[in-house]
Scaffold this motif. Structure first.
Motif, PDB file in Angstrom:
ATOM      1  N   ALA A 162       3.389  -4.846   9.668  1.00 33.23           N
ATOM      2  CA  ALA A 162       2.175  -4.118   9.261  1.00 33.23           C
ATOM      3  C   ALA A 162       2.284  -3.693   7.804  1.00 33.23           C
ATOM      4  O   ALA A 162       1.323  -3.813   7.022  1.00 33.23           O
ATOM      5  CB  ALA A 162       1.983  -2.903  10.160  1.00 33.23           C
ATOM      6  N   ILE A 163       3.488  -3.231   7.426  1.00 37.22           N
ATOM      7  CA  ILE A 163       3.688  -2.808   6.027  1.00 37.22           C
ATOM      8  C   ILE A 163       3.549  -4.011   5.094  1.00 37.22           C
ATOM      9  O   ILE A 163       2.890  -3.944   4.047  1.00 37.22           O
ATOM     10  CB  ILE A 163       5.075  -2.129   5.860  1.00 37.22           C
ATOM     11  CG1 ILE A 163       5.097  -0.813   6.646  1.00 37.22           C
ATOM     12  CG2 ILE A 163       5.388  -1.887   4.391  1.00 37.22           C
ATOM     13  CD1 ILE A 163       6.475  -0.222   6.852  1.00 37.22           C
ATOM     14  N   GLY A 164       4.161  -5.142   5.497  1.00 38.25           N
ATOM     15  CA  GLY A 164       4.069  -6.372   4.696  1.00 38.25           C
ATOM     16  C   GLY A 164       2.623  -6.783   4.491  1.00 38.25           C
ATOM     17  O   GLY A 164       2.211  -7.164   3.390  1.00 38.25           O
ATOM     18  N   MET A 165       1.881  -6.690   5.579  1.00 38.31           N
ATOM     19  CA  MET A 165       0.481  -7.063   5.555  1.00 38.31           C
ATOM     20  C   MET A 165      -0.308  -6.193   4.569  1.00 38.31           C
ATOM     21  O   MET A 165      -1.059  -6.677   3.721  1.00 38.31           O
ATOM     22  CB  MET A 165      -0.058  -6.808   6.958  1.00 38.31           C
ATOM     23  CG  MET A 165      -1.080  -7.731   7.439  1.00 38.31           C
ATOM     24  SD  MET A 165      -1.358  -7.290   9.167  1.00 38.31           S
ATOM     25  CE  MET A 165      -2.869  -6.412   8.999  1.00 38.31           C
ATOM     26  N   LEU A 166      -0.067  -4.895   4.710  1.00 35.95           N
ATOM     27  CA  LEU A 166      -0.786  -3.930   3.877  1.00 35.95           C
ATOM     28  C   LEU A 166      -0.434  -4.120   2.402  1.00 35.95           C
ATOM     29  O   LEU A 166      -1.310  -4.200   1.523  1.00 35.95           O
ATOM     30  CB  LEU A 166      -0.427  -2.513   4.333  1.00 35.95           C
ATOM     31  CG  LEU A 166      -1.343  -1.414   3.834  1.00 35.95           C
ATOM     32  CD1 LEU A 166      -2.684  -1.492   4.552  1.00 35.95           C
ATOM     33  CD2 LEU A 166      -0.699  -0.045   4.065  1.00 35.95           C
ATOM     34  N   ALA A 167       0.886  -4.232   2.154  1.00 32.35           N
ATOM     35  CA  ALA A 167       1.342  -4.390   0.771  1.00 32.35           C
ATOM     36  C   ALA A 167       0.797  -5.681   0.178  1.00 32.35           C
ATOM     37  O   ALA A 167       0.313  -5.708  -0.967  1.00 32.35           O
ATOM     38  CB  ALA A 167       2.871  -4.375   0.723  1.00 32.35           C
ATOM     39  N   GLY A 168       0.879  -6.766   0.955  1.00 33.02           N
ATOM     40  CA  GLY A 168       0.352  -8.062   0.495  1.00 33.02           C
ATOM     41  C   GLY A 168      -1.138  -7.960   0.213  1.00 33.02           C
ATOM     42  O   GLY A 168      -1.634  -8.478  -0.799  1.00 33.02           O
TER      43      GLY A 168
END
Ligand code: ASP
Length: 417
Positions: A11-17
């Motif tokens: 989820a963090i990766g998604m948000l950051a991306g």
């Protein structure tokens, strides 16, 4: 400091991306956003390549180990055919639910950006022609070529045939083939688990690539897509399966669900039917009072081949991708192909996180969509994986309840022994 659980990392990766991509999109100017979007796509593409890398061996070993696990299935014939019938019917009901949900909500036609406009790509042959092609695929003239291509339908058909005939050969042959399949499967699972740890990074780049080049509009389309999957899954889990439990197993679906809740929650947080299996068996036998001989037969087989949630998800995802890609709904003949191939894809999926994503290649290939078109849904796969895995486990458990009731009191055991 404790590392967050994988789904949080994703989820963090998604948000950051997403944020990075949006930043490029807003402030980068056309050329820069395009350039960096391309680079992100290449980096995310490495993750997709890894998934592709494990697809064939994972499918083959998972399927073979499932079929061979039936062991001396001869005297279990009746239970086997009932179980298969249950798997088939519930999976088809799940797929049809997905189809209806997509037809009603039309998640890919909501004004979001098209990936590619190639309206001529669909259509073509009628239903008969298209289905016959799939039947031909089930009989690979050259299995080795099918493995190399790879043609997943041919691979699944050949692997099932190979395993069934290994069982027929019996004795040492069956034992050796089974050991090989189990061993290979263990290794492939380990490899897939390792690759899936990279999912946060893969998702980061893929989301960044999408948002850098397409802007935030894509999430509007994705939210409609996620909602479609969620509504269809909820209908199958809360209406269809409970009705079957009530009618055939003559149990209170609510009480049965309560008994199964530890397994269902574990399935949700682990996104792995295989990982949850010991707990599913424990709940079915000890909390729901289903006989061990039924549970130990129906559940392990179900964890490998019966995936209602995955089947439904595959159908919705491919129809959504097709809507985005072609800008219109697939013709009915192609939708029929999606039904058939989604069923096979769910049968071929291993009970591990994101396996359904890997198997989607079968359906994309069958309806002429490029494998890369899958990139658009990758960003939200984890959360949908959690939901569909719970439905997979729930359907296996309901199957155990149904078969247990159909077996009647302990008479068949006396017959069998
Ligand atoms: N994660 C699912 C399961 O273990 C398979 C899938 O990816 O759909 O049941």
């Amino acid at each position: 400091m404790r590392t967050p659980a994988l789904h949080w990392q994703i989820a963090i990766g998604m948000l950051a991306g997403g944020l990075l991509g949006v930043a490029f999109n807003f402030w980068g100017g056309d050329g820069v956003a395009e350039l960096w979007g391309g680079r992100f796509q290449q980096l995310g593409g490495l993750f997709l390549r890894m998934l592709k890398m494990v697809a064939v061996p994972l499918v083959v070993t998972s399927l073979a180990s499932g079929v061979l696990g039936l062991g001396g299935a001869a005297h279990l014939g009746r239970m086997f055919s009932r179980t298969l019938l249950y798997y088939l019917v519930t999976s088809m009901l799940a797929i049809l639910t997905g189809l209806v949900a997509v037809a009603l909500i039309r998640p890919g036609l909501g004004g979001g950006p098209r990936q590619v406009v190639a309206a001529d790509g669909v259509g073509g042959g009628g239903l008969g022609e298209v289905l016959f092609e799939q039947i031909e695929n089930l009989i690979p003239a050259n299995p080795l070529a099918a493995f190399i291509e790879p043609n997943f339908l041919s691979i699944i058909a050949f692997t099932i045939a190979f395993s069934v005939f290994a069982l027929h050969a019996g004795g040492d042959v069956a034992r050796r083939v089974r050991t090989a399949a189990d061993t290979g499967f263990a290794v492939m699972m380990a490899m897939t688990h390792a690759i899936i740890r990279l999912a946060p990074l893969g998702v980061f780049f893929l989301v960044a690539a999408t948002t850098a080049t397409q802007g935030t509009d894509v999430f509007v389309s994705l939210s409609a897509y996620m909602l479609t999957v969620a509504i269809a899954l909820a209908f199958h889990a809360c209406v269809t399966l409970p009705a079957i439990v009530r009618m055939l197993a003559r149990r209170s679906p609510w009480r049965f669900a309560q008994a199964m809740s530890p397994a269902l929650l574990t399935a949700f947080s682990s996104a792995s039917s295989n990982g949850t299996l010991p707990l599913t068996m424990e709940c079915v036998e000890h909390r729901a009072g289903i006989r061990n001989r039924v549970g130990s037969f129906v559940l392990p087989l179900g964890a490998t081949v019966n995936m209602d949630g995955t089947a439904l998800y595959e159908a919705v995802a491919v129809l959504f991708i097709a809507q985005m890609h072609f800008g219109r709904e697939l013709p009915l003949a192609q939708q029929a192909v999606v039904c058939l191939t989604a069923l096979l894809a769910s049968v071929g999926s291993a009970g591990i996180p994101h396996a359904g994503l890997v198997m989607m290649a079968i359906i994309l290939q069958a309806v002429g969509l490029p494998a890369e078109s899958q990139g658009i849904i990758l960003a939200v796969d984890r959360v949908l994986d959690m939901a569909r895995t719970s439905v997979n486990v729930w359907s296996d458990a309901c199957g155990a309840a149904v078969i247990d009731a159909l077996e009647g009191p302990d008479a068949p055991e006396a017959e069998a022994t």
